[in-house]
Scaffold this active site. Structure first.
Site, PDB file in Angstrom:
ATOM      1  N   ASP A 195      15.416  30.431 -58.837  1.00 51.39           N
ATOM      2  CA  ASP A 195      14.719  30.391 -57.568  1.00 51.39           C
ATOM      3  C   ASP A 195      14.886  28.967 -57.198  1.00 51.39           C
ATOM      4  OD1 ASP A 195      12.497  32.241 -55.705  1.00 51.39           O
ATOM      5  OD2 ASP A 195      12.183  29.873 -55.697  1.00 51.39           O
ATOM      6  N   ASP A 224      16.724  33.565 -51.909  1.00 51.60           N
ATOM      7  CA  ASP A 224      17.158  32.309 -52.666  1.00 51.60           C
ATOM      8  C   ASP A 224      17.011  32.514 -54.017  1.00 51.60           C
ATOM      9  OD1 ASP A 224      14.395  32.600 -52.617  1.00 51.60           O
ATOM     10  OD2 ASP A 224      14.128  30.323 -52.665  1.00 51.60           O
TER      11      ASP A 224
END
Length: 445
Positions: free
Chosen positions: A307, A350
């Site tokens: 992440d 993301d």
């Protein structure tokens, strides 16, 4: 992508809690509108005021509508808007029925936390946006098929004709309207030019073997009026976005165009449109295959759940265009950090997932994670500026941390949350007690 969400809940306190979790979500922010009746929801969907509704979160039990009728009414009012159902455990059967009727998914209120709702909603909106993009791509493909100088015929999985382009109509002697729904062998009569025996049905072979097949050069097409023409062709299966075969397509003469189009459609269904990395569908397939192989050969593999730290700040301050370029740069560096036999996938937003298809020991995964942390932390040149970012990594190792793809990914995600809690820019292996702490945290929330 629009983030405007219509929340349809009868309980004001419950709606306030949902609104708070979405507005403050790290997957957001979401713009939330709330109504407490089905008729109000329909009015909002049919008469847009300002920004268009991107998705609906609904409890099917409302003051003016109960059960599956609530869902069917909302779906009928706005069939293109995806719907996420919130349900009590006692009403789970109704929620499952709603999914069968077309709901994207459902979440149980008893197991709801601040993270699961925003993640499910983000995933739903991304799937909806992708489906719309794929629909437009297919629509353009239809225009292309009607314009090219080659004959094209497609069938469903049962071998019934679904499409002919103008060239195919001319070559077979059948119009699209006459051929629709007929068995392929009625419309496409192919014989061996030497033996005069019927040739194997190329589309049936393509569906059966789930791969492109071609006919020998001496095949002959018999037009409806008996006129004969020698043909060369190729047939290929058609897949839906879940990878299931839904039919097949055959192209006369221009083999290269047909193959390129088939590959393009397959590629779109299995790859992320921004980074061109494998998407969740392809990752799950590869992970499942890797687990089966590891089980047979008594090997280990690892999943790294990544992440980008504080990515929302970059999007908010520099804009989504810069954010997209940054994700592309990160994707390239991730691919450079692993072997050709490994898989780098964009999980959504993301988030990325790296599948290390074979490792000797768990420390191998840590070495790759450190390599990734170093590579990503180097400045990214975006336009005329250098951006410095870090990623956090959660690691799950097969078989200790999960015997199937879903469990392994879930546990790697839990490890990622703990890595972020330690200050970001770090990696953490999954530990069994993390599940206990995660459940305890969810109950507290």
């Amino acid at each position: 992508m629009s983030r405007n969400v219509l929340v349809v809940l009868s309980d004001a306190a419950e709606a306030k809690t949902v609104r708070g979790s979405l507005v403050n979500s790290r997957d957001g922010p979401f713009k939330v509108e709330w109504v407490n009746r089905c008729d109000e929801a329909i009015e909002r969907l049919l008469n847009p005021r300002g920004e268009e509704i991107a998705g609906v979160v609904v409890d099917l039990f409302l003051p003016d509508s109960q059960g599956i009728e609530t869902f069917d009414t909302l779906l009928h009012a706005s069939p293109d808007v995806p719907i996420l159902v919130l349900s009590h455990l006692r009403d789970e059967d109704v929620a499952r029925l709603a999914v069968q009727h077309g709901a994207q998914d459902y979440l149980l209120k008893e197991r709801l936390d601040g993270c699961s709702l925003s993640k499910a909603l983000t995933s739903m909106l991304e799937r909806s946006a992708y489906a719309e993009a794929l629909f437009l791509e297919r629509e353009r493909a239809q225009v292309t098929l009607a314009s090219i100088g080659d004959a094209v015929i497609s069938t469903d999985v049962a071998g019934k004709v679904t499409y002919l382009n103008p060239v195919a109509e001319s070559m077979t002697g059948w119009s699209r309207q006459e051929a629709a729904g007929r068995p392929l062998q009625d419309v496409l009569r192919i014989i061996d030019g030497d033996s005069r025996e019927p040739a194997l049905n190329p589309l049936a072979m393509a569906i059966l073997h789930n791969k492109s097949v071609g006919l020998s050069a001496n095949c002959v097409l018999l037009r409806r009026d008996g006129y004969e023409s020698a043909i060369e062709d190729t047939a290929a299966p058609i897949h839906d976005r879940r990878g299931q075969v839904t039919g097949a397509v055959i192209v006369f003469h221009d083999v290269s165009v047909a193959r390129a189009m088939s590959l393009r459609m397959s590629y779109l269904a299995q790859h992320d449109f921004l980074t061109e990395l494998p998407n969740r569908l392809l990752l799950k397939d590869r992970l499942t295959q890797a687990i089966a192989s590891a089980q047979r050969h008594r090997k280990s593999l690892a999943v790294l759940f990544l992440d980008v730290d504080r990515f929302k700040h970059i999007n908010d301050s520099l804009g989504h265009a810069v954010g997209d370029q940054l994700l592309q740069s990160i994707a390239q560096r991730l691919v450079a950090c692993v072997r050709h036999s490994d898989t780098v996938s964009r999980h959504g937003g993301d988030e990325f997932v790296v599948l290390l298809s074979e490792i000797t020991r768990a420390q191998d995964a840590a070495l790759t994670a450190n390599k990734i942390l170093t590579a990503v932390s180097r400045p990214h040149r975006i336009g005329r500026q250098d951006l410095n970012v870090t990623v956090s990594v959660g690691i799950g190792v097969y078989p200790d941390d999960g015997a199937d793809a879903e469990t392994l990914l879930k546990n790697a995600d839990i490890a990622l949350l703990h890595a972020k809690a330690q200050g970001r820019g770090k990696h953490r292996f999954f530990e069994p007690d993390m599940n206990v702490r995660a459940r305890t945290g969810a109950v507290a929330l």
